[in-house]
Design an enzyme around this catalytic site. Structure first.
Site, short mmCIF file in Angstrom:
data_model
loop_
_atom_site.label_atom_id
_atom_site.label_comp_id
_atom_site.label_asym_id
_atom_site.label_seq_id
_atom_site.Cartn_x
_atom_site.Cartn_y
_atom_site.Cartn_z
N THR A 159 40.80 31.14 34.09
CA THR A 159 41.23 32.55 34.21
C THR A 159 42.70 32.54 34.63
O THR A 159 43.57 32.38 33.78
CB THR A 159 40.36 33.34 35.22
OG1 THR A 159 40.34 32.66 36.47
CG2 THR A 159 38.95 33.52 34.70
N LYS A 185 37.22 25.17 37.23
CA LYS A 185 38.24 26.21 37.15
C LYS A 185 38.32 26.89 38.51
O LYS A 185 37.33 26.93 39.26
CB LYS A 185 37.95 27.20 36.04
CG LYS A 185 36.74 28.07 36.20
CD LYS A 185 36.88 29.26 37.09
CE LYS A 185 38.06 30.13 36.67
NZ LYS A 185 38.22 31.22 37.67
N THR A 196 32.46 25.95 44.61
CA THR A 196 33.69 26.70 44.37
C THR A 196 33.53 27.52 43.11
O THR A 196 32.46 27.57 42.52
CB THR A 196 34.90 25.80 44.19
OG1 THR A 196 36.06 26.64 44.19
CG2 THR A 196 34.86 25.06 42.87
N GLU A 285 46.74 29.89 43.56
CA GLU A 285 47.66 30.92 43.09
C GLU A 285 48.98 30.88 43.87
O GLU A 285 49.00 31.04 45.08
CB GLU A 285 47.00 32.30 43.18
CG GLU A 285 45.93 32.47 42.09
CD GLU A 285 45.13 33.75 42.18
OE1 GLU A 285 44.54 34.14 41.17
OE2 GLU A 285 45.07 34.35 43.27
N ASN A 408 48.54 38.55 42.54
CA ASN A 408 47.44 39.39 43.02
C ASN A 408 47.81 40.83 43.32
O ASN A 408 46.94 41.65 43.55
CB ASN A 408 46.81 38.75 44.26
CG ASN A 408 46.06 37.51 43.88
OD1 ASN A 408 45.15 37.58 43.07
ND2 ASN A 408 46.47 36.37 44.40
N SER A 413 44.74 42.08 38.17
CA SER A 413 45.00 40.73 37.65
C SER A 413 43.69 40.01 37.44
O SER A 413 42.68 40.36 38.04
CB SER A 413 45.87 39.95 38.60
OG SER A 413 45.28 39.86 39.88
#
Lengths: 413, 413
Positions: A159, A185, A196, A285, A408, A413
């Site tokens: 993603t 991922k 996770t 991120e 974010n 998003s």
């Protein structure tokens, strides 16, 4: 919508992936949310494949998590369907129906029961996932299945990830060489609690489902459950481990995962899980630095883990790392706040192997120079000794940067 | 070092402050860390002043916290010394000696015992606070004490605060009109646990120390303990409440803080604490929006509070608010992750008074338009009903913006 995000500076290249006997897989663009990229993955497993799984502890899990939890006790898997872009979370009855329709469609193609089809979804929460986008795409995807589809699949489950994540190891088990290969991922909403975001690992070893489950649960405890990007545990966390048995190893003489017989396999599996978990942090991120936090001297391992997570989750520690500031006072703050047994006057703090503070005050003659140099690197080592007992833990996190806010704070998003 | 930070867009103007009979105070620039700004505050209280205090639950508290905790049981205060720029935390024996020297110097000037001098420090952790900078400045500061020094003092305790914070109310107690006036500082490292960064409130009411303590502890529970900027509980949190008795009210007939006799005073005190606590959030580092999170339907008030704090601390919720994105799925995530009893299928989520989701899925016909408009405002209201019981709580937080990263990612801010 999603902006262009540069590849993480901490990215690792894709390892050379082989096949896992008994597994065929593929990805395709099903137009579920993203345009012009793959977002649907199908894997098919040979009959007799066993399965283990660990799932988010969230009280608001997604429909696919409910589905997998319900079918896991049978321990048998024939297919896996994963979509990216829509998490199918908080979607009520529509979400359950999408799971049922997807499992039925995949089961028809694989020639199995729907209860042998595992499902995972990742992406936005609260939007209806249209089953027909998936079921319409599955026949073509099934026709394209290949034992070399691993890299394509690792990309298809992404993603906000900026690089695909995979790992492969081999081990000897019951007289046969076996392969363990997996993908993951995850980038944001990462503070796994039993698993996770999404991780899928397959081996051609023959292992009974209860042994597989014990191995996975133990391995995840020290890997995926020891990473955090932003303290926000996802509604969709899941790690699945499939064992096809195609390697033809001799049956186990024991079900004890601590046995010598399983030692090599277990070490290789844990190494795959560790590598995948660290790749998730490397793709945190906005991350520019990987933080390794070693906690020792705690009253228990569990207490050490909570202290490590408090440091790894602290916005003030994470922004200090981003700013290359050896602001160890914020580490002291994080230790102090987390509610675990700690004594200011027995506490030591090191950064980059340099002991900065011990016994409640700064180390005499502390020279910041080597620590400042360490802070400029990509990998930051923090060590805390509580001086109370033998409990220890290792936790991984990343820094908190403008990139996280960019990713974010943008619309949906 | 610290960059210029613009005043928070959520700032509130300074109210018109009066005096509190029995209190004289003043601030001056003592050059402790900052150049060219006031950073040392002295207050002197009339003999007989009672005191109450609540302190951080951090396991690594600063030396001034230890000092105040030790002298609080006597319930008597004659002076208060506060410095900004250096928190005197994790400074070992040197930190304790600085406290003792400061208290002695202030006691000499006030004509009292050192154990009647309260101390507070705020600023960087782990650096030695030189007592002589404080003790050398105290005589001139003492000579300048004034009953109109409140605004100057409110500015003198600031660190990364972008505006001074004060509040004043009056009440009737024992036949007299009494004043309650206070100040606070705080902007980052804000997730108070029994108190916040620093708050000082004085009243001219005559109240026994145990009653004062009960009133303060109860008041803080619903105000300072319900705010969070960044989940990072400080090592220096402290709220002190002084009662000089100069108003000459009749002695209390009861020590029950729920009595009708105390109702007016208690409401006014709680209002002062609430106003100060919200000002801290309004000055949250980088904040552009004030979030009010109302949780109902929890199994208990404590559970509701923990759910509210999980929402208020979630980086993903906070960045969504910053991005004016009504991303309610992240609120569901935060509820789900926090470990409190919750059931996806009885959960409702509202933003700006609009019910977006209930019973495990989005509300039928949900129109995002009014919610999008609400998100553009400065004050964002989030309401979550867990549908399980009668527990409720209200929590305040702010958004997470590039400003927070700027402030905390710069070298040793």
């Amino acid at each position: 919508m999603a902006q262009i995000i540069a590849t993480s500076p901490l990215a690792r290249p894709m390892p050379e992936l082989g096949s896992v006997r008994g597994v065929r897989l593929q990805a395709m663009a099903a137009g579920i949310r993203y345009k012009g990229r793959t977002d649907l993955v199908l894997a098919e497993f040979t009959p007799g494949t066993t399965v283990a799984g660990v799932f988010t502890q969230s009280k608001c899990p997604g429909a696919p998590v409910d589905w997998c939890r319900a079918i896991l006790p049978a321990g048998q898997a024939r297919a896996l369907v994963v979509n990216a872009g829509n998490a199918n979370v908080f979607t009520g009855r529509a979400g359950r129906e999408t799971c049922e329709a997807t499992a039925r469609a995949a089961a028809d193609l694989a020639g199995c029961a729907p209860e042998q089809v595992y499902l995972a979804s990742t992406g936005v929460i609260g939007e209806i996932l249209p089953a027909e986008r998936i079921t319409a795409a599955l026949p073509a995807l099934h026709a394209a299945l290949s034992d070399t589809g691993w890299e394509s699949a690792a990309r298809g489950i992404m993603t906000t990830d900026t690089f695909p994540k995979a790992a492969v190891r081999t081990a000897t088990l019951g007289g046969a060489e076996v392969v363990i290969q997996g993908m993951a991922k995850g980038s944001g909403m990462i503070a796994p609690d039993m698993a996770t975001m999404l991780g899928f690992v397959a081996t051609d070893a023959a292992l009974p489902a209860p042994v597989l489950q014990a191995l996975l649960a133990a391995g995840v405890q020290k890997t995926f459950n020891c990473i955090t990007v932003d303290s926000d545990t996802s509604t969709s966390d899941m790690v699945l481990l499939f064992a096809t048995g195609a390697a033809g190893n001799a049956p186990l003489a024991t079900t004890d995962i601590d046995s010598a017989e399983l030692a090599g396999f277990r070490a290789a599996l844990n190494d795959v899980l560790h590598t995948l978990a660290l790749m998730v942090i490397r793709d945190g991120e906005g991350a520019t630095k990987l933080m390794t936090i070693s906690v020792s001297g705690a009253v228990s391992d569990a207490s050490a883990w909570r202290v490590g997570m408090a440091i790894g989750n602290s916005p003030l520690v994470k922004t200090a790392i981003a700013g290359e500031d050896a602001n160890w006072g914020r580490i002291v703050m994080a230790v102090g706040k987390c509610g675990e047994p700690a004594d200011r006057d027995t506490l030591s703090v090191s950064i980059g192997g340099v002991c900065i503070a011990r016994n409640g005050t700064v180390t005499e003659g502390y020279d910041e120079t080597p620590v400042v140099a360490h802070m400029k690197g990509q990998e930051i080592d923090i060590a805390v000794d509580l001086g109370l007992g033998d409990g220890c833990a290792k936790v991984w996190s990343c820094d908190l940067t403008h990139g996280y806010i960019d990713i974010n704070g943008s619309y949906r998003s």
